[in-house]
Motif scaffolding. Structure first.
Motif, mmCIF file in Angstrom:
data_model
loop_
_atom_site.group_PDB
_atom_site.id
_atom_site.type_symbol
_atom_site.label_atom_id
_atom_site.label_comp_id
_atom_site.label_asym_id
_atom_site.label_seq_id
_atom_site.Cartn_x
_atom_site.Cartn_y
_atom_site.Cartn_z
ATOM 1 N N GLU A 88 -0.926 4.719 -4.249
ATOM 2 C CA GLU A 88 -1.635 4.042 -3.158
ATOM 3 C C GLU A 88 -2.742 3.186 -3.743
ATOM 4 O OE1 GLU A 88 -3.012 6.943 -0.290
ATOM 5 O OE2 GLU A 88 -1.135 8.075 -0.461
ATOM 6 N N ASP A 89 -2.726 1.900 -3.454
ATOM 7 C CA ASP A 89 -3.745 0.961 -3.950
ATOM 8 C C ASP A 89 -3.922 1.074 -5.464
ATOM 9 O OD1 ASP A 89 -4.271 0.027 -1.344
ATOM 10 O OD2 ASP A 89 -5.642 1.703 -0.989
ATOM 11 N N GLY A 90 -2.817 1.212 -6.186
ATOM 12 C CA GLY A 90 -2.879 1.285 -7.647
ATOM 13 C C GLY A 90 -3.319 2.632 -8.185
ATOM 14 N N LYS A 91 -3.476 3.620 -7.321
ATOM 15 C CA LYS A 91 -3.904 4.960 -7.730
ATOM 16 C C LYS A 91 -2.742 5.934 -7.587
ATOM 17 C CE LYS A 91 -8.562 4.047 -6.049
ATOM 18 N NZ LYS A 91 -9.599 4.433 -5.094
ATOM 19 N N GLU A 108 -6.780 7.130 -11.538
ATOM 20 C CA GLU A 108 -6.948 5.686 -11.506
ATOM 21 C C GLU A 108 -7.151 5.197 -12.939
ATOM 22 O OE1 GLU A 108 -9.573 2.446 -8.987
ATOM 23 O OE2 GLU A 108 -10.130 4.553 -8.927
ATOM 24 N N ASN A 110 -8.175 2.170 -15.613
ATOM 25 C CA ASN A 110 -8.920 0.937 -15.802
ATOM 26 C C ASN A 110 -8.929 0.666 -17.301
ATOM 27 O OD1 ASN A 110 -10.619 -1.232 -15.847
ATOM 28 N ND2 ASN A 110 -12.304 -0.233 -14.764
#
Length: 133
Positions: A88-91, A108, A110
């Motif tokens: 969801e949303d890159g997570k 997540e 980064n």
């Protein structure tokens, strides 16, 4: 989808992990040992199957799953849970449910950093990992 999470991740720092384990009902001695452990997490994707291995000097765990499909999981603290993992949303969002309770484990990425946020009730724990060289 999950490919951004693929790799070997080493735990560097952790905040409120003891509080999180306490909220889960983990005993004092196990919490103390768990709090000192610096696990390595290995994430792999093969087709539509994601494998997540956690290795430490205390205990190793491994789960394999398909995104969006519920599966049975036995956690490191020996809870029997129903889990589902989605992106969801890159997570990478991992929900565990047992005995009317629910916890979320959200990863997540980064760059070369992975943040794992654990939530149970009012307790929020953050664990910071770095990608292994």
């Amino acid at each position: 989808m999950a490919e951004a999470f693929v790799g070997t991740w080493n735990l560097k720092t952790s905040e409120k992990f003891d509080d999180y384990m306490k909220e889960l009902g983990v005993g004092f001695a196990t919490r103390k040992v768990g709090g000192m452990t610096k696990p390595t997490t290995l994430i792999a994707v093969d087709g539509d199957t994601v494998t997540l291995k956690t290795q430490s000097t205390i205990k190793n765990t491994e789960i394999s799953f398909k995104l969006g499909e519920e599966f049975d999981e036995t956690t490191a603290d020996d809870r029997k849970v129903k889990s589902i993992v989605t992106v969801e949303d890159g997570k990478l969002v991992h929900i565990q449910r047992w005995d009317g309770r629910e916890t979320s484990l959200v990863r997540e990425v980064n760059g070369n950093a992975l943040t794992l946020t654990l939530k149970l009730g009012d307790v929020v724990c953050t664990r910071h990992y770095e990608r292994a060289e």
